[in-house]
Design a protein around this motif. Structure first.
Motif, PDB file in Angstrom:
ATOM      1  N   TRP A  36       0.821  -1.105   0.494  1.00  0.00           N
ATOM      2  CA  TRP A  36      -0.598   0.048  -0.056  1.00  0.00           C
ATOM      3  C   TRP A  36       0.950   0.871  -0.222  1.00  0.00           C
ATOM      4  O   TRP A  36       0.690   2.277  -0.675  1.00  0.00           O
ATOM      5  CB  TRP A  36      -1.046  -0.311   1.626  1.00  0.00           C
ATOM      6  CG  TRP A  36      -2.244  -0.449   0.992  1.00  0.00           C
ATOM      7  CD1 TRP A  36      -1.860  -2.237   1.050  1.00  0.00           C
ATOM      8  CD2 TRP A  36      -3.285  -0.345   0.577  1.00  0.00           C
ATOM      9  NE1 TRP A  36      -3.495  -2.597   0.514  1.00  0.00           N
ATOM     10  CE2 TRP A  36      -4.080  -1.305   1.271  1.00  0.00           C
ATOM     11  CE3 TRP A  36      -4.238   1.164   0.494  1.00  0.00           C
ATOM     12  CZ2 TRP A  36      -5.640  -1.541   0.305  1.00  0.00           C
ATOM     13  CZ3 TRP A  36      -5.589   0.940   0.680  1.00  0.00           C
ATOM     14  CH2 TRP A  36      -6.237  -0.221   0.519  1.00  0.00           C
TER      15      TRP A  36
ATOM     16  N   ASN B 105       0.387   4.152  -3.435  1.00  0.00           N
ATOM     17  CA  ASN B 105       0.177   5.299  -3.160  1.00  0.00           C
ATOM     18  C   ASN B 105       1.193   6.269  -3.205  1.00  0.00           C
ATOM     19  O   ASN B 105       0.957   7.315  -4.092  1.00  0.00           O
ATOM     20  CB  ASN B 105      -0.005   5.303  -1.458  1.00  0.00           C
ATOM     21  CG  ASN B 105      -1.404   6.442  -1.653  1.00  0.00           C
ATOM     22  OD1 ASN B 105      -2.481   6.968  -2.255  1.00  0.00           O
ATOM     23  ND2 ASN B 105       0.025   7.981  -1.617  1.00  0.00           N
TER      24      ASN B 105
ATOM     25  N   TYR C 208       1.918   5.705  -7.535  1.00  0.00           N
ATOM     26  CA  TYR C 208       0.880   6.382  -7.947  1.00  0.00           C
ATOM     27  C   TYR C 208       0.645   8.232  -8.425  1.00  0.00           C
ATOM     28  O   TYR C 208       0.523   8.650  -9.422  1.00  0.00           O
ATOM     29  CB  TYR C 208      -0.731   5.907  -7.593  1.00  0.00           C
ATOM     30  CG  TYR C 208      -2.035   6.019  -8.304  1.00  0.00           C
ATOM     31  CD1 TYR C 208      -2.278   6.535  -9.418  1.00  0.00           C
ATOM     32  CD2 TYR C 208      -2.475   7.212  -7.754  1.00  0.00           C
ATOM     33  CE1 TYR C 208      -3.631   6.574  -9.337  1.00  0.00           C
ATOM     34  CE2 TYR C 208      -3.768   8.177  -7.774  1.00  0.00           C
ATOM     35  CZ  TYR C 208      -3.651   7.388  -9.412  1.00  0.00           C
ATOM     36  OH  TYR C 208      -5.424   7.798 -10.041  1.00  0.00           O
ATOM     37  N   TYR C 209       0.433   8.283  -6.609  1.00  0.00           N
ATOM     38  CA  TYR C 209       0.827  10.565  -6.939  1.00  0.00           C
ATOM     39  C   TYR C 209       1.959  10.752  -7.461  1.00  0.00           C
ATOM     40  O   TYR C 209       1.792  11.316  -8.125  1.00  0.00           O
ATOM     41  CB  TYR C 209       0.277  10.329  -5.481  1.00  0.00           C
ATOM     42  CG  TYR C 209      -1.448  10.504  -4.581  1.00  0.00           C
ATOM     43  CD1 TYR C 209      -2.393  11.309  -5.110  1.00  0.00           C
ATOM     44  CD2 TYR C 209      -1.481   9.712  -4.093  1.00  0.00           C
ATOM     45  CE1 TYR C 209      -3.216  10.896  -5.035  1.00  0.00           C
ATOM     46  CE2 TYR C 209      -2.989   9.173  -3.932  1.00  0.00           C
ATOM     47  CZ  TYR C 209      -3.888  10.121  -4.928  1.00  0.00           C
ATOM     48  OH  TYR C 209      -5.066   9.950  -4.140  1.00  0.00           O
TER      49      TYR C 209
ATOM     50  N   PHE D  63      -2.921  -0.412  -7.961  1.00  0.00           N
ATOM     51  CA  PHE D  63      -3.890   0.475  -6.948  1.00  0.00           C
ATOM     52  C   PHE D  63      -5.380  -0.085  -6.913  1.00  0.00           C
ATOM     53  O   PHE D  63      -6.006  -0.569  -5.364  1.00  0.00           O
ATOM     54  CB  PHE D  63      -4.039   1.442  -7.375  1.00  0.00           C
ATOM     55  CG  PHE D  63      -4.215   2.670  -6.263  1.00  0.00           C
ATOM     56  CD1 PHE D  63      -3.224   4.131  -5.926  1.00  0.00           C
ATOM     57  CD2 PHE D  63      -4.959   2.650  -5.307  1.00  0.00           C
ATOM     58  CE1 PHE D  63      -3.791   5.067  -5.089  1.00  0.00           C
ATOM     59  CE2 PHE D  63      -5.063   3.540  -4.188  1.00  0.00           C
ATOM     60  CZ  PHE D  63      -3.924   4.349  -4.404  1.00  0.00           C
TER      61      PHE D  63
ATOM     62  N   TYR E 283      -6.927  -3.372  -3.420  1.00  0.00           N
ATOM     63  CA  TYR E 283      -7.555  -3.193  -2.455  1.00  0.00           C
ATOM     64  C   TYR E 283      -8.463  -4.738  -2.552  1.00  0.00           C
ATOM     65  O   TYR E 283      -8.956  -4.754  -1.030  1.00  0.00           O
ATOM     66  CB  TYR E 283      -8.628  -2.248  -3.228  1.00  0.00           C
ATOM     67  CG  TYR E 283      -9.546  -1.042  -2.011  1.00  0.00           C
ATOM     68  CD1 TYR E 283      -9.836  -1.435  -1.022  1.00  0.00           C
ATOM     69  CD2 TYR E 283      -8.387   0.130  -1.666  1.00  0.00           C
ATOM     70  CE1 TYR E 283     -10.687  -0.346  -0.224  1.00  0.00           C
ATOM     71  CE2 TYR E 283      -9.605   1.138  -1.259  1.00  0.00           C
ATOM     72  CZ  TYR E 283     -10.402   1.078  -0.650  1.00  0.00           C
ATOM     73  OH  TYR E 283     -10.825   0.806   0.592  1.00  0.00           O
TER      74      TYR E 283
ATOM     75  N   SER F 264      -4.469   1.496   4.336  1.00  0.00           N
ATOM     76  CA  SER F 264      -4.468   2.994   3.918  1.00  0.00           C
ATOM     77  C   SER F 264      -3.565   3.511   4.847  1.00  0.00           C
ATOM     78  O   SER F 264      -2.936   4.417   4.189  1.00  0.00           O
ATOM     79  CB  SER F 264      -6.314   3.053   3.917  1.00  0.00           C
ATOM     80  OG  SER F 264      -6.561   4.767   3.166  1.00  0.00           O
TER      81      SER F 264
ATOM     82  N   ALA G 243       0.012   4.154   2.979  1.00  0.00           N
ATOM     83  CA  ALA G 243      -0.637   4.383   1.717  1.00  0.00           C
ATOM     84  C   ALA G 243      -0.772   6.102   1.797  1.00  0.00           C
ATOM     85  O   ALA G 243       0.233   7.171   1.679  1.00  0.00           O
ATOM     86  CB  ALA G 243      -1.269   4.629   1.271  1.00  0.00           C
ATOM     87  N   ARG G 244      -1.258   6.822   2.922  1.00  0.00           N
ATOM     88  CA  ARG G 244      -1.496   8.371   3.278  1.00  0.00           C
ATOM     89  C   ARG G 244       0.022   8.637   3.706  1.00  0.00           C
ATOM     90  O   ARG G 244       0.306   9.565   3.584  1.00  0.00           O
ATOM     91  CB  ARG G 244      -1.909   8.248   4.328  1.00  0.00           C
ATOM     92  CG  ARG G 244      -4.015   7.868   4.126  1.00  0.00           C
ATOM     93  CD  ARG G 244      -4.306   7.969   2.192  1.00  0.00           C
ATOM     94  NE  ARG G 244      -5.316   7.200   2.334  1.00  0.00           N
ATOM     95  CZ  ARG G 244      -5.576   6.940   0.365  1.00  0.00           C
ATOM     96  NH1 ARG G 244      -4.958   7.179  -0.309  1.00  0.00           N
ATOM     97  NH2 ARG G 244      -6.086   5.897   0.473  1.00  0.00           N
TER      98      ARG G 244
ATOM     99  N   GLY H 193       1.769   8.980   1.312  1.00  0.00           N
ATOM    100  CA  GLY H 193       0.994  10.285   0.403  1.00  0.00           C
ATOM    101  C   GLY H 193       1.743  11.591   0.623  1.00  0.00           C
ATOM    102  O   GLY H 193       2.134  12.770  -0.092  1.00  0.00           O
TER     103      GLY H 193
END
Length: 573
Positions: free
Chosen positions: A355, A359, A362-363, A445, A449, A469, A472-473, A476
């Protein structure tokens, strides 16, 4: 009686589940408005120093654009770029006296000061942004990026809080609470007077929007049959991508940020309609020993599906729990239960890495897509559109080749494309290769999930998804910092993204295959699930296309098909 047996009896994906998924569309569309909304709310526009009113030139005979150009030529320092165009300073102006206005004179380049009278902004594309209203330029130009970090911090807190709340009070009550809170916070954001209030409201919106979305995906995985989990969750991801594209259309029509913020907040009001049909998860009710409520919902599903619930279901569920009742009272589950036992701990740590990486990559790729060479609105539309074929491809290969090997492939291909991009010069070829990388990472991604929902047992599924998650944050929040490392060595961000994706792919080989297996319910089920099946490349099917169980699989986790009692051996490496 196993819950999957009940679902197969009443219909794993009948009319009830289909209608429910369609109703969930109303809830899935608004969140992406806010995830990507700051691209438009805090859009970068040309700006330059305003001059005191006494030094404004009289250009009543000129058009607005000509007047601005004339004013800037007198008051703003500029440089000539490689194409011979003037590039005006954004944060400095010439020192002028009132008597200098309108006189064509040369100013010494050292006679400049910072913008002491505010700024003028180009309104040709955006009528207003938070950058203009809150003066987030020059010395304050980094604040919009901090606001985005605050958004990810809100997602981080939401992933920590709502997973536990969902396992504590149930999916339905948690969903209702989040719908109320996110509607209030996102609407209030439209009327905030300053940047601090804006960032605070974005934080609460992120936390609550995440909680509502989490409950949707958890419920969707628990109310449909195993064969339909991938399709159901993928459809919800596709609707999420459609939300991205709708946002670009709204932003194109509404050029003032407060109007746009209000427009993307009001759709949350429609989600109150979903509360009427949003059920509690029967699987969660059963794990909590609330058999009467679970039986009532199961009978309703059977009625809508045109089937019948198993005879004497309530007594059967009660009988199955007699041994549990003889045991001491259950201790409330916590995040520690994810790492308390060795096999579950191994799977949890690998999923956390997966995760974190997906993330971040991806971002990282999404925030560096300016090589597309199109305007903001078209770029956002294309960014959402490219996710649709990616999720559809993910859906197909997950059902065709299984979960583990496809996740490994997505990570490794995504990482390889990131590394290849380093060696391609700027231009269309580099952008194309980068888009292949984004395609693979977007598929990963959506994949992770679904895969995580199948690996974590029911009793700690919300907590497991929430903590995953959370990882993942964290990535981010770190992603903008990693991108900034490019000022020291340009290929460094892509090296980090590509290398980490390949590492995540290799680690994912140690996860168990879940396609065709019943979901684990208790923590002990989660600990037993997948033992003896590490590094199994795939699971072979019988003549009917059903997955067969490896001989090492515990009896509780035989695949749903038992037509062929002679299992074929998996390929071990």
């Amino acid at each position: 009686m196993q819950y999957e047996d009940i679902l197969n009896h009443i219909g794993p994906f009948g009319k009830y589940q289909k209608l429910l998924v369609c109703a969930l569309f109303l809830v899935i569309i608004p969140p992406p408005f806010h995830f990507i909304g700051q691209v438009f709310l805090a859009a970068n526009t040309d700006h330059w120093c305003a001059v005191p009113a006494s030094q404004v030139i009289n250009c009543s005979q000129l058009q607005l654009a000509e007047c601005q150009e004339e004013q800037k030529s007198y008051s703003i320092p500029y440089e000539i770029d490689d194409d011979g165009n003037k590039v005006y300073s954004s944060c400095e102006r010439y020192v002028m006296n009132d008597e200098d206005v309108g006189r064509n004179m040369s100013f010494n380049s050292t006679d400049v000061i910072s913008c002491d009278a505010g700024w003028e902004f180009d309104h040709s594309r955006y009528k207003s942004t938070i950058n203009e209203d809150f003066s987030l330029v020059c010395d304050r130009k980094d604040l919009p990026a901090y606001a985005q970090s605050v958004w990810f911090a809100g997602l981080l807190v939401g992933s920590l809080v709502w997973g536990s709340v969902g396992d504590w009070i149930g999916r339905r009550k948690t969903f209702i609470l989040n719908v109320i809170l996110v509607t209030i916070s996102s609407t209030v954001t439209s009327f905030v007077p300053n940047f601090t209030a804006y960032a605070a409201m974005r934080f609460f919106t992120a936390a609550c929007a995440y909680g509502g979305s989490l409950m949707l995906y958890v419920l969707a995985s628990e109310i449909v049959g195993p064969k339909n989990r991938v399709g159901t969750t993928t459809v919800l991801f596709l609707v999420f991508a459609v939300g991205y594209m709708i946002l670009s259309l709204l932003a194109f029509l509404l050029r003032e940020w407060r109007h746009l913020q209000l427009a993307i907040s009001l759709p949350f009001v429609l989600t109150f309609l979903v509360i009427i049909v949003f059920p509690e998860s029967p699987r969660w009710l059963i794990t909590k020993g609330r058999y009467k409520e679970a039986t009532k919902i199961i009978e309703k599903i059977a009625q809508v599906n045109g089937t019948e619930a198993p005879e004497d279901l309530l007594n059967k569920l009660s009988e199955d729990s007699k041994e549990d009742k003889k045991q001491p009272s259950r201790i409330p589950v916590t995040q520690l239960d994810l790492i308390r036992t060795p096999n579950l701990r191994k799977k949890t740590l690998i999923l956390w890495v997966d995760w974190f990486v997906v993330n971040m990559v991806y971002y990282g790729l999404s925030l560096s897509t300016s090589a597309l060479g199109v305007d903001d609105y078209l770029a956002a539309f294309v960014s959402g559109a490219i996710e649709i074929p990616s999720y559809l491809f993910c859906w197909y290969v997950m059902n065709r080749f299984g979960r583990r090997i496809t996740l490994v492939a997505f990570y490794i291909f995504g990482g390889v494309f990131c590394l290849i991009t380093i060696f391609i010069p700027l231009g269309a070829a580099r952008a194309a290769v980068a888009m292949f990388g984004k395609f693979a990472i977007t598929a990963a991604f959506g994949h992770i999930y679904i895969y995580s929902l199948e690996i974590y047992p029911t009793s700690i599924r919300s907590i497991g998804i929430g903590t995953s998650s959370m990882m993942a944050r964290v990535s981010g929040i770190l992603c903008p910092i990693i991108l900034n490392l490019g000022k020291y060595w340009k290929p460094l961000p892509l090296c980090v993204f590509g290398g980490s994706a390949i590492i995540a792919g290799v680690l994912s080989l140690m996860l168990p295959e879940t396609m065709g297996y019943s979901l684990p319910d208790t923590i002990q089920d989660g600990e037993n699930f997948g033992k003896g099946r590490s590094f199994q490349l795939c699971i072979k099917g019988n003549d009917d296309g059903e997955n067969e169980s490896p001989t090492q699989a515990p009896i509780n986790y035989l695949p749903l098909s038992t037509k062929d009692q002679t299992p074929k051996q998996p390929v071990d490496v």
